[in-house]
Scaffold this motif. Sequence first.
Motif, PDB file in Angstrom:
ATOM      1  N   ALA A  71     -20.863   0.273   7.187  1.00 58.40           N
ATOM      2  CA  ALA A  71     -22.131   0.610   6.545  1.00 58.40           C
ATOM      3  C   ALA A  71     -23.076   1.281   7.540  1.00 58.40           C
ATOM      4  CB  ALA A  71     -22.777  -0.637   5.952  1.00 58.40           C
ATOM      5  N   VAL A  72     -23.092   0.765   8.769  1.00 58.19           N
ATOM      6  CA  VAL A  72     -23.908   1.390   9.816  1.00 58.19           C
ATOM      7  C   VAL A  72     -23.432   2.810  10.067  1.00 58.19           C
ATOM      8  CG1 VAL A  72     -24.588   1.277  12.243  1.00 58.19           C
ATOM      9  CG2 VAL A  72     -24.448  -0.830  10.900  1.00 58.19           C
ATOM     10  N   ALA A  73     -22.113   2.995  10.161  1.00 58.38           N
ATOM     11  CA  ALA A  73     -21.539   4.329  10.400  1.00 58.38           C
ATOM     12  C   ALA A  73     -21.925   5.300   9.288  1.00 58.38           C
ATOM     13  CB  ALA A  73     -20.021   4.234  10.524  1.00 58.38           C
ATOM     14  N   ALA A  74     -21.976   4.821   8.055  1.00 57.83           N
ATOM     15  CA  ALA A  74     -22.336   5.688   6.936  1.00 57.83           C
ATOM     16  C   ALA A  74     -23.768   6.193   7.067  1.00 57.83           C
ATOM     17  CB  ALA A  74     -22.155   4.934   5.622  1.00 57.83           C
ATOM     18  N   VAL A  75     -24.682   5.305   7.495  1.00 53.71           N
ATOM     19  CA  VAL A  75     -26.077   5.712   7.685  1.00 53.71           C
ATOM     20  C   VAL A  75     -26.184   6.723   8.820  1.00 53.71           C
ATOM     21  CG1 VAL A  75     -28.400   4.911   8.266  1.00 53.71           C
ATOM     22  CG2 VAL A  75     -26.947   3.533   6.772  1.00 53.71           C
ATOM     23  N   LEU A  76     -25.460   6.477   9.904  1.00 55.57           N
ATOM     24  CA  LEU A  76     -25.478   7.400  11.037  1.00 55.57           C
ATOM     25  C   LEU A  76     -24.901   8.753  10.642  1.00 55.57           C
ATOM     26  CD1 LEU A  76     -24.274   4.929  13.819  1.00 55.57           C
ATOM     27  CD2 LEU A  76     -26.580   5.846  13.568  1.00 55.57           C
ATOM     28  N   ALA A  77     -23.793   8.744   9.899  1.00 50.16           N
ATOM     29  CA  ALA A  77     -23.149   9.994   9.495  1.00 50.16           C
ATOM     30  C   ALA A  77     -24.057  10.819   8.596  1.00 50.16           C
ATOM     31  CB  ALA A  77     -21.829   9.690   8.784  1.00 50.16           C
ATOM     32  N   GLU A  78     -24.763  10.148   7.695  1.00 52.68           N
ATOM     33  CA  GLU A  78     -25.667  10.864   6.791  1.00 52.68           C
ATOM     34  C   GLU A  78     -26.776  11.573   7.565  1.00 52.68           C
ATOM     35  OE1 GLU A  78     -28.396  10.045   2.788  1.00 52.68           O
ATOM     36  OE2 GLU A  78     -27.168   8.444   3.670  1.00 52.68           O
ATOM     37  N   ALA A  79     -27.143  11.014   8.722  1.00 52.24           N
ATOM     38  CA  ALA A  79     -28.179  11.623   9.565  1.00 52.24           C
ATOM     39  C   ALA A  79     -27.596  12.630  10.547  1.00 52.24           C
ATOM     40  CB  ALA A  79     -28.934  10.541  10.318  1.00 52.24           C
ATOM     41  N   GLY A  80     -26.281  12.822  10.523  1.00 46.87           N
ATOM     42  CA  GLY A  80     -25.639  13.780  11.424  1.00 46.87           C
ATOM     43  C   GLY A  80     -25.462  13.260  12.829  1.00 46.87           C
ATOM     44  N   ALA A  81     -25.492  11.919  12.998  1.00 45.79           N
ATOM     45  CA  ALA A  81     -25.343  11.328  14.325  1.00 45.79           C
ATOM     46  C   ALA A  81     -23.931  10.808  14.525  1.00 45.79           C
ATOM     47  CB  ALA A  81     -26.343  10.185  14.483  1.00 45.79           C
ATOM     48  N   SER A  82     -23.577  10.540  15.772  1.00 47.64           N
ATOM     49  CA  SER A  82     -22.301   9.925  16.088  1.00 47.64           C
ATOM     50  C   SER A  82     -22.214   8.580  15.387  1.00 47.64           C
ATOM     51  CB  SER A  82     -22.165   9.744  17.604  1.00 47.64           C
ATOM     52  OG  SER A  82     -21.009   8.993  17.912  1.00 47.64           O
ATOM     53  N   THR A  83     -21.027   8.231  14.913  1.00 46.53           N
ATOM     54  CA  THR A  83     -20.873   6.984  14.166  1.00 46.53           C
ATOM     55  C   THR A  83     -20.333   5.833  15.008  1.00 46.53           C
ATOM     56  OG1 THR A  83     -18.651   7.635  13.446  1.00 46.53           O
ATOM     57  CG2 THR A  83     -20.502   8.245  12.014  1.00 46.53           C
ATOM     58  N   ASP A  84     -19.967   6.085  16.263  1.00 49.69           N
ATOM     59  CA  ASP A  84     -19.370   5.011  17.061  1.00 49.69           C
ATOM     60  C   ASP A  84     -20.345   4.358  18.022  1.00 49.69           C
ATOM     61  OD1 ASP A  84     -19.634   7.077  18.845  1.00 49.69           O
ATOM     62  OD2 ASP A  84     -17.587   6.975  19.612  1.00 49.69           O
ATOM     63  N   HIS A  85     -21.542   4.917  18.168  1.00 54.53           N
ATOM     64  CA  HIS A  85     -22.520   4.318  19.059  1.00 54.53           C
ATOM     65  C   HIS A  85     -23.918   4.727  18.631  1.00 54.53           C
ATOM     66  CE1 HIS A  85     -22.190   8.376  20.811  1.00 54.53           C
ATOM     67  NE2 HIS A  85     -23.414   8.150  21.283  1.00 54.53           N
ATOM     68  N   ILE A  86     -24.925   4.013  19.164  1.00 54.46           N
ATOM     69  CA  ILE A  86     -26.329   4.305  18.899  1.00 54.46           C
ATOM     70  C   ILE A  86     -27.034   4.493  20.236  1.00 54.46           C
ATOM     71  CG2 ILE A  86     -28.490   3.484  17.864  1.00 54.46           C
ATOM     72  CD1 ILE A  86     -25.371   1.710  16.828  1.00 54.46           C
ATOM     73  N   ASP A 229     -41.364  -2.616  20.491  1.00 52.20           N
ATOM     74  CA  ASP A 229     -40.042  -2.716  19.880  1.00 52.20           C
ATOM     75  C   ASP A 229     -40.115  -3.065  18.399  1.00 52.20           C
ATOM     76  OD1 ASP A 229     -39.012  -2.077  22.307  1.00 52.20           O
ATOM     77  OD2 ASP A 229     -37.652  -3.780  22.432  1.00 52.20           O
ATOM     78  N   LEU A 230     -41.159  -2.576  17.736  1.00 56.67           N
ATOM     79  CA  LEU A 230     -41.186  -2.659  16.279  1.00 56.67           C
ATOM     80  C   LEU A 230     -39.957  -1.976  15.698  1.00 56.67           C
ATOM     81  CD1 LEU A 230     -42.782  -3.237  13.589  1.00 56.67           C
ATOM     82  CD2 LEU A 230     -43.687  -0.905  13.823  1.00 56.67           C
ATOM     83  N   VAL A 231     -39.576  -0.845  16.307  1.00 57.82           N
ATOM     84  CA  VAL A 231     -38.400  -0.078  15.900  1.00 57.82           C
ATOM     85  C   VAL A 231     -37.600   0.288  17.140  1.00 57.82           C
ATOM     86  CG1 VAL A 231     -39.313   0.854  13.733  1.00 57.82           C
ATOM     87  CG2 VAL A 231     -39.880   1.982  15.888  1.00 57.82           C
ATOM     88  N   HIS A 232     -36.303   0.490  16.959  1.00 55.97           N
ATOM     89  CA  HIS A 232     -35.428   0.865  18.068  1.00 55.97           C
ATOM     90  C   HIS A 232     -34.748   2.215  17.835  1.00 55.97           C
ATOM     91  CE1 HIS A 232     -35.905  -3.440  18.902  1.00 55.97           C
ATOM     92  NE2 HIS A 232     -35.546  -3.160  20.145  1.00 55.97           N
ATOM     93  N   SER A 233     -34.076   2.352  16.713  1.00 54.15           N
ATOM     94  CA  SER A 233     -33.365   3.591  16.382  1.00 54.15           C
ATOM     95  C   SER A 233     -34.162   4.395  15.369  1.00 54.15           C
ATOM     96  CB  SER A 233     -31.987   3.263  15.805  1.00 54.15           C
ATOM     97  OG  SER A 233     -31.444   4.385  15.120  1.00 54.15           O
ATOM     98  N   PRO A 234     -34.386   5.705  15.620  1.00 50.89           N
ATOM     99  CA  PRO A 234     -35.117   6.519  14.643  1.00 50.89           C
ATOM    100  C   PRO A 234     -34.323   6.733  13.360  1.00 50.89           C
ATOM    101  CG  PRO A 234     -34.200   7.907  16.362  1.00 50.89           C
ATOM    102  CD  PRO A 234     -33.959   6.481  16.785  1.00 50.89           C
ATOM    103  N   ILE A 235     -33.045   6.376  13.388  1.00 50.79           N
ATOM    104  CA  ILE A 235     -32.217   6.462  12.174  1.00 50.79           C
ATOM    105  C   ILE A 235     -32.155   5.099  11.498  1.00 50.79           C
ATOM    106  CG2 ILE A 235     -29.937   7.006  11.257  1.00 50.79           C
ATOM    107  CD1 ILE A 235     -29.551   8.840  13.728  1.00 50.79           C
TER     108      ILE A 235
END
Length: 298
Positions: A71-86, A229-235
């Motif tokens: 599920a995390v990978a799907a969100v990353l992929a939709e944003a055009g980011a790598s799916t194996d790391h953040i 640290d309210l937020v960490h990843s912009p995705i």
Amino acid sequence: MKKSLAFAVWLAVSTAASAASSATTPAAAVPDGPVAHTFHVGALEVIALRDKVRSIPNDARVFGAEAGASAVAAVLAEAGASTDHIDLSVDALLVKDGAKTILLDTGLGPSAQGLLLDSLKQTRYTPEQITDVLITHVHGDHVGGLLTRDGAQAFTKATVHISAPDWAWLQEQANMAALVKIISPQVVTFAPGDQVAPGIRSVPLKGHTPGHVGYQIVSGKARLLDVGDLVHSPILSLAKPDWTITFDKDRTEGAATRRAELAKLAANHETIFAPHFPFPGIGTIKAVGDHFVWQPAN
């Protein structure tokens, strides 16, 4: 083993992160591109400073534990980011206000290959000129830079401001005893919500640590909120604000705070500094349906 130790430094004083550290193996990268970005908030000179880039594996042990890695990978992929790391930046903020030269957070520190002091050298300021250090919270990637590589005070002329709940919590952490001993003469505590410097008020942001705060910087009609640290990843933090994050001491409260504060920021269009967003971490939050998106400043 080295990677596990690196993660322990990344979030050295977090009980929750300590539980996850043996299972996550983030890598570190030397930031490329500019390391100091100067802008203004009203009459104040403000400088974003780079410290490090961290890479967290997508194994659902930090982000999306309840949803799973796919599920995390799907969100990353939709944003055009790598799916194996953040990738997460670690950055700090310097504010020049008259006689005050104020540093907001200090990064990982040179003992963990943090480059904040090197970035500071690219400005006209030196560590000895820092009059105040404002700590959003006492995780290792925000307080590690209070010490030099040799374990001495990094900002010898500075008063170090830490919220009273976080200072009490930090003193309970056995693995932070050396840092506590060195910085104790510099520390002044405050209650979350207090004014901590001219034009800077602390803002309670509950759930991440016992006394986690952001800092509201005001000059005239201009405002900037350091959200800590309210937020960490912009995705992930914006697309799925209700997902819990292992870094939060109280994960339920952390998620509730994140959702509520992001809604406020989207409604008032306030400019924020997010120290873990891609450098320089300056921009605004926009609401899109039931989630949010990041709009970096030009």
